[in-house]
Design a protein around this motif. Sequence first.
Motif, PDB file in Angstrom:
ATOM      1  N   ARG A 202       0.831  -1.183   0.000  1.00 14.41           N
ATOM      2  CA  ARG A 202       0.000   0.000   0.000  1.00 14.41           C
ATOM      3  C   ARG A 202       0.883   1.258   0.000  1.00 14.41           C
ATOM      4  O   ARG A 202       0.592   2.257  -0.699  1.00 14.41           O
ATOM      5  CB  ARG A 202      -0.926  -0.014   1.218  1.00 14.41           C
ATOM      6  N   GLU A 205       2.276   1.603  -3.358  1.00 13.92           N
ATOM      7  CA  GLU A 205       1.233   2.036  -4.289  1.00 13.92           C
ATOM      8  C   GLU A 205       0.904   3.517  -4.082  1.00 13.92           C
ATOM      9  O   GLU A 205       0.716   4.284  -5.054  1.00 13.92           O
ATOM     10  CB  GLU A 205      -0.008   1.172  -4.069  1.00 13.92           C
ATOM     11  N   ASN A 206       0.866   3.882  -2.804  1.00 18.70           N
ATOM     12  CA  ASN A 206       0.583   5.273  -2.497  1.00 18.70           C
ATOM     13  C   ASN A 206       1.699   6.149  -3.043  1.00 18.70           C
ATOM     14  O   ASN A 206       1.430   7.271  -3.571  1.00 18.70           O
ATOM     15  CB  ASN A 206       0.419   5.469  -1.001  1.00 18.70           C
ATOM     16  N   ARG A 207       2.912   5.682  -2.886  1.00 22.01           N
ATOM     17  CA  ARG A 207       4.030   6.484  -3.407  1.00 22.01           C
ATOM     18  C   ARG A 207       3.935   6.588  -4.934  1.00 22.01           C
ATOM     19  O   ARG A 207       4.158   7.699  -5.526  1.00 22.01           O
ATOM     20  CB  ARG A 207       5.353   5.851  -3.016  1.00 22.01           C
ATOM     21  N   GLU A 208       3.658   5.448  -5.548  1.00 24.03           N
ATOM     22  CA  GLU A 208       3.553   5.476  -7.003  1.00 24.03           C
ATOM     23  C   GLU A 208       2.383   6.405  -7.431  1.00 24.03           C
ATOM     24  O   GLU A 208       2.484   7.186  -8.424  1.00 24.03           O
ATOM     25  CB  GLU A 208       3.339   4.093  -7.552  1.00 24.03           C
ATOM     26  N   ASN A 209       1.308   6.356  -6.706  1.00 23.85           N
ATOM     27  CA  ASN A 209       0.170   7.218  -7.026  1.00 23.85           C
ATOM     28  C   ASN A 209       0.549   8.689  -6.828  1.00 23.85           C
ATOM     29  O   ASN A 209       0.126   9.594  -7.610  1.00 23.85           O
ATOM     30  CB  ASN A 209      -1.030   6.839  -6.140  1.00 23.85           C
ATOM     31  N   GLU A 210       1.291   8.956  -5.770  1.00 28.46           N
ATOM     32  CA  GLU A 210       1.714  10.333  -5.532  1.00 28.46           C
ATOM     33  C   GLU A 210       2.580  10.833  -6.702  1.00 28.46           C
ATOM     34  O   GLU A 210       2.448  11.997  -7.169  1.00 28.46           O
ATOM     35  CB  GLU A 210       2.479  10.430  -4.221  1.00 28.46           C
ATOM     36  N   ASP A 211       3.490   9.973  -7.165  1.00 27.43           N
ATOM     37  CA  ASP A 211       4.360  10.382  -8.289  1.00 27.43           C
ATOM     38  C   ASP A 211       3.523  10.645  -9.556  1.00 27.43           C
ATOM     39  O   ASP A 211       3.755  11.625 -10.304  1.00 27.43           O
ATOM     40  CB  ASP A 211       5.389   9.296  -8.564  1.00 27.43           C
ATOM     41  N   VAL A 212       2.576   9.753  -9.770  1.00 25.64           N
ATOM     42  CA  VAL A 212       1.716   9.928 -10.970  1.00 25.64           C
ATOM     43  C   VAL A 212       0.921  11.215 -10.853  1.00 25.64           C
ATOM     44  O   VAL A 212       0.809  12.019 -11.809  1.00 25.64           O
ATOM     45  CB  VAL A 212       0.788   8.701 -11.132  1.00 25.64           C
ATOM     46  N   ASN A 213       0.355  11.456  -9.714  1.00 26.94           N
ATOM     47  CA  ASN A 213      -0.426  12.651  -9.510  1.00 26.94           C
ATOM     48  C   ASN A 213       0.460  13.890  -9.632  1.00 26.94           C
ATOM     49  O   ASN A 213       0.026  14.960 -10.177  1.00 26.94           O
ATOM     50  CB  ASN A 213      -1.109  12.615  -8.141  1.00 26.94           C
TER      51      ASN A 213
END
Length: 224
Positions: A202, A205-213
């Motif tokens: 998680r 995933e959160n880190r990856e989501n933060e980078d994408v955002n």
Amino acid sequence: MSLRSMSRHSRAWLVGGAAAAAACMAPGAVALADKKKDEPSGPYFDPEALERGAKALREINSSPYAKQVIDLTRQQEVTKQQEAKAKESEFKAQAAQYAKEQEHTRWEEQRRTMQEEAQRQAQLGQYNDELARKRQQAEHELQRQRNQELVAMQEQAAARKEAERLRIEQQIQAERRAADQHAAELQKEVERARMLAEAEGRIKENRENEDVNRRAALLKYQEE
């Protein structure tokens, strides 16, 4: 003169002389005595007794009462023989009585010996029976003790077996509890690792989501 009219002294002399003559001389002994006068005598030969017998016989032969003396001597000899036979018969009767008494005594002794032997055998039988009874009692007592020892050994073996069974069962239960505890600990470790992995996923995933955002926001900003 008859023999009855003789004086007592004469009769005694004649009878004594006849007896001496009869005892010491046989018929014709006078000549034999005369012939033996000058011969040497043996160790058991008594020439004086032979001479006295011969002299008495000569005096009897020269006496007018010789026939009566000889008859009287014969009667006395017959009486002596009869007395001797009577004594012999009496002796035989006594001997027979003695033999009978001896036989009776022998039978009594034999009967007493048989009774004593029977008593001895009876006592020996009683003694043997008593020994057999005591031996049987001793064997029974020994068998009883052996049976008690065998029962005690069986009880001890059963107790040892039960103790070993309990020990093994306790050991199995302890091993089972230890295995269950180890399995629970493993399960906890697995659950902890799963939860840790999920948390790390998680976070990633959160880190990856933060980078994408962030990149999306940056592109949007640049476009504006």
